[in-house]
Design a protein around this motif. Structure first.
Motif, mmCIF file in Angstrom:
data_model
loop_
_atom_site.group_PDB
_atom_site.id
_atom_site.type_symbol
_atom_site.label_atom_id
_atom_site.label_comp_id
_atom_site.label_asym_id
_atom_site.label_seq_id
_atom_site.Cartn_x
_atom_site.Cartn_y
_atom_site.Cartn_z
ATOM 1 N N ARG A 40 0.802 -1.109 0.191
ATOM 2 C CA ARG A 40 -0.065 0.029 -0.023
ATOM 3 C C ARG A 40 0.915 1.105 -0.034
ATOM 4 O O ARG A 40 0.419 1.968 -0.616
ATOM 5 C CB ARG A 40 -0.945 -0.120 1.086
ATOM 6 N N ALA B 180 -5.940 -1.873 -4.573
ATOM 7 C CA ALA B 180 -6.474 -3.004 -3.795
ATOM 8 C C ALA B 180 -6.716 -4.240 -4.414
ATOM 9 O O ALA B 180 -6.399 -5.461 -3.985
ATOM 10 C CB ALA B 180 -7.846 -2.602 -3.217
ATOM 11 N N THR C 43 -10.623 -8.066 0.939
ATOM 12 C CA THR C 43 -9.457 -7.211 0.548
ATOM 13 C C THR C 43 -9.459 -6.149 1.331
ATOM 14 O O THR C 43 -8.849 -5.401 1.969
ATOM 15 C CB THR C 43 -9.095 -7.156 -0.915
ATOM 16 N N ARG C 44 -10.810 -5.167 1.206
ATOM 17 C CA ARG C 44 -10.890 -4.059 1.857
ATOM 18 C C ARG C 44 -10.974 -4.326 3.367
ATOM 19 O O ARG C 44 -10.338 -3.344 3.898
ATOM 20 C CB ARG C 44 -12.583 -3.381 1.419
ATOM 21 N N LEU D 102 -7.354 -4.312 4.174
ATOM 22 C CA LEU D 102 -6.804 -3.105 3.999
ATOM 23 C C LEU D 102 -7.239 -2.033 5.377
ATOM 24 O O LEU D 102 -6.243 -1.440 6.014
ATOM 25 C CB LEU D 102 -6.934 -2.540 2.781
#
Length: 168
Positions: free
Chosen positions: A111, A117, A146-147, A150
């Motif tokens: 990131r 993403a 994935t979100r 993150l």
């Protein structure tokens, strides 16, 4: 976490010579330290107090009192340079936890270097899965997972690591 009150300038004087300062965060009269003594990490919170010339332990009588007493005892034992061979840090991550933390570090690095993403999902989280096109990615469970990863990684970077049991 060990809470100390008193003259914050004298904090360094009470540490053994072998102590290593690993992290420090100052917020006004509040000072947070992570110190390694004899390969044991201890999280210390030092609050300045005008009525004390020496540092003293401070603990509240709440459900965490037993844990705080154990942490204070650990710090006092290490401070007195007693053998720490019988002392073991509380945090011994399982294989799953080590893998998850390593994955979160890789996600944070990706990131920081500007990866999207979708790139993170295909390169780090779902390595063995078939890459999804834009339309399928938008409504996929992979995108939601994935979100979530993150967000969890961002929370960990933003101070969530302090909740690890190794920071007693």
């Amino acid at each position: 976490m060990v809470l100390l009150e008193g003259d914050t300038d004298r904090f360094v004087e009470i540490l053994p010579r072998s102590a290593q300062l690993l992290a420090r965060f100052d917020a006004g009269v509040q000072h947070h330290f992570v110190v390694a003594i004899s390969n044991v990490r201890v999280r210390l919170y030092v609050a300045s107090s005008t009525d004390a010339h020496t540092l003293r332990f401070a603990m509240s009588a709440d459900p965490m009192a037993q844990t705080r007493l154990e942490a204070a005892l650990l710090f006092a034992t290490l401070q007195a340079s007693k053998p720490a061979s019988k002392l073991c840090p509380r945090f011994a991550p399982s294989r799953y936890q080590r893998t998850r933390l390593s994955q979160m570090l890789a996600i944070a690095d990706a990131r920081a270097s500007g990866a999207s993403a979708r790139d993170i999902a295909s390169g780090l989280i779902f390595r063995n899965a078939i890459s999804l096109d834009g339309r399928n990615w938008a409504n996929s469970s992979e995108q939601r997972q994935t979100r979530r990863m993150l967000a969890e990684t961002a929370a960990m970077i933003d101070g969530g690591f302090w909740r690890f049991p190794c920071f007693v």
